[in-house]
Design a protein around this motif. Sequence first.
Motif, PDB file in Angstrom:
ATOM      1  N   SER A   1       0.823  -1.208   0.000  1.00  0.00           N
ATOM      2  CA  SER A   1       0.000   0.000   0.000  1.00  0.00           C
ATOM      3  C   SER A   1       0.855   1.255   0.000  1.00  0.00           C
ATOM      4  O   SER A   1       0.453   2.297  -0.543  1.00  0.00           O
ATOM      5  CB  SER A   1      -0.949  -0.005   1.200  1.00  0.00           C
ATOM      6  OG  SER A   1      -0.238  -0.109   2.416  1.00  0.00           O
TER       7      SER A   1
ATOM      8  N   SER B   1      -4.251  -0.889   2.245  1.00  0.00           N
ATOM      9  CA  SER B   1      -4.856  -1.442   1.037  1.00  0.00           C
ATOM     10  C   SER B   1      -6.375  -1.579   1.132  1.00  0.00           C
ATOM     11  O   SER B   1      -7.071  -1.410   0.129  1.00  0.00           O
ATOM     12  CB  SER B   1      -4.224  -2.794   0.692  1.00  0.00           C
ATOM     13  OG  SER B   1      -4.434  -3.738   1.718  1.00  0.00           O
TER      14      SER B   1
ATOM     15  N   MET C   1      -8.788   0.153  -1.583  1.00  0.00           N
ATOM     16  CA  MET C   1      -9.781  -0.580  -2.364  1.00  0.00           C
ATOM     17  C   MET C   1     -11.154   0.086  -2.253  1.00  0.00           C
ATOM     18  O   MET C   1     -11.903   0.168  -3.239  1.00  0.00           O
ATOM     19  CB  MET C   1      -9.853  -2.033  -1.900  1.00  0.00           C
ATOM     20  CG  MET C   1     -10.813  -2.886  -2.717  1.00  0.00           C
ATOM     21  SD  MET C   1     -10.736  -4.647  -2.295  1.00  0.00           S
ATOM     22  CE  MET C   1     -11.388  -4.606  -0.618  1.00  0.00           C
TER      23      MET C   1
ATOM     24  N   PHE D   1      -6.490  -5.800  -6.303  1.00  0.00           N
ATOM     25  CA  PHE D   1      -6.518  -6.009  -4.862  1.00  0.00           C
ATOM     26  C   PHE D   1      -6.774  -7.476  -4.535  1.00  0.00           C
ATOM     27  O   PHE D   1      -7.637  -8.125  -5.144  1.00  0.00           O
ATOM     28  CB  PHE D   1      -7.614  -5.158  -4.207  1.00  0.00           C
ATOM     29  CG  PHE D   1      -7.357  -3.678  -4.260  1.00  0.00           C
ATOM     30  CD1 PHE D   1      -6.680  -3.048  -3.234  1.00  0.00           C
ATOM     31  CD2 PHE D   1      -7.806  -2.922  -5.336  1.00  0.00           C
ATOM     32  CE1 PHE D   1      -6.455  -1.675  -3.270  1.00  0.00           C
ATOM     33  CE2 PHE D   1      -7.587  -1.546  -5.381  1.00  0.00           C
ATOM     34  CZ  PHE D   1      -6.895  -0.931  -4.347  1.00  0.00           C
TER      35      PHE D   1
ATOM     36  N   VAL E   1      -2.141  -5.236  -2.570  1.00  0.00           N
ATOM     37  CA  VAL E   1      -2.483  -4.426  -3.731  1.00  0.00           C
ATOM     38  C   VAL E   1      -1.253  -4.294  -4.625  1.00  0.00           C
ATOM     39  O   VAL E   1      -0.113  -4.295  -4.147  1.00  0.00           O
ATOM     40  CB  VAL E   1      -2.991  -3.017  -3.313  1.00  0.00           C
ATOM     41  CG1 VAL E   1      -1.939  -2.256  -2.517  1.00  0.00           C
ATOM     42  CG2 VAL E   1      -3.440  -2.202  -4.523  1.00  0.00           C
TER      43      VAL E   1
END
Length: 271
Positions: free
Chosen positions: A181, A199, A203, A221, A226
Amino acid sequence: MSDRRLTPANGRVAAMHLAGSVEAERYVEGAPTMVAAPVVDLCAGPDGARDRQLLLGAQVAVFEDHDSWSFVQAADGYVGYVRSDRLMDVTAPTHAVGTVATHAYAEEDFKSPDLHHLPFGARVTVLDERRRFFETNVGFIPKKHLRGVDRPFTDPATVAQLHFGVPYLWGGNSTRGIDCSGLITAALTACDVTCPGDSDMQMAQLGEEASGDYQRGDLLFWKGHVGMMVDGDTLLHANAHHMATVYERIDIAILRISSLGDGPVIAHKRL
């Protein structure tokens, strides 16, 4: 239940706008402050585990300074604790490091002592322009290594690719060490796109659902992971399997991640 990562309240203090919705001994307005070190950990608690990292010049709101730790909220909303001696009064950053890394020197001479090793994205204030260096608030930096904050990058994938080979670091946000992330945050922040820190938040908040063929810049994802596509077949991601930011053919990545027990792709987002 409120998300600890995004709720500026710790029992002793809370942000003024939370009065009436969370319990605290007092409610305060956050005092604007800036990160004074090249990279600092944003921790879950004083002397606690690293949640994320902040770079030189990043602005934070301080709600409490207690026992050498400041309870802060970063510009992306992430809340945590930073050592108080890693913060300074706010100045207006004019430039950011636009290369993988650079050094700030004591003098206008690359043979002079280097004062700081600065990662990509660190922000500084230029005080004077010399022939080959900018004089900044943290030392002399080669002009070729700085980019005006008024000139953001335009392609997140290009920024992500600058991080190829960077070692994996859980909670890392810099070219010294980065996680999945953190890589997305670095890429989007450099393009002047606000990006949440983890992450699951990314998302939920970034881009629109996409389908069909992958395109450059698409985000994929998994549960807790990710990555970013650099073309229709290649994923760039920071991961603990390789312990680095690597390119991986997307079909191989999907198979490998699933075989290790982390499941299938759960979202395909387009910025």
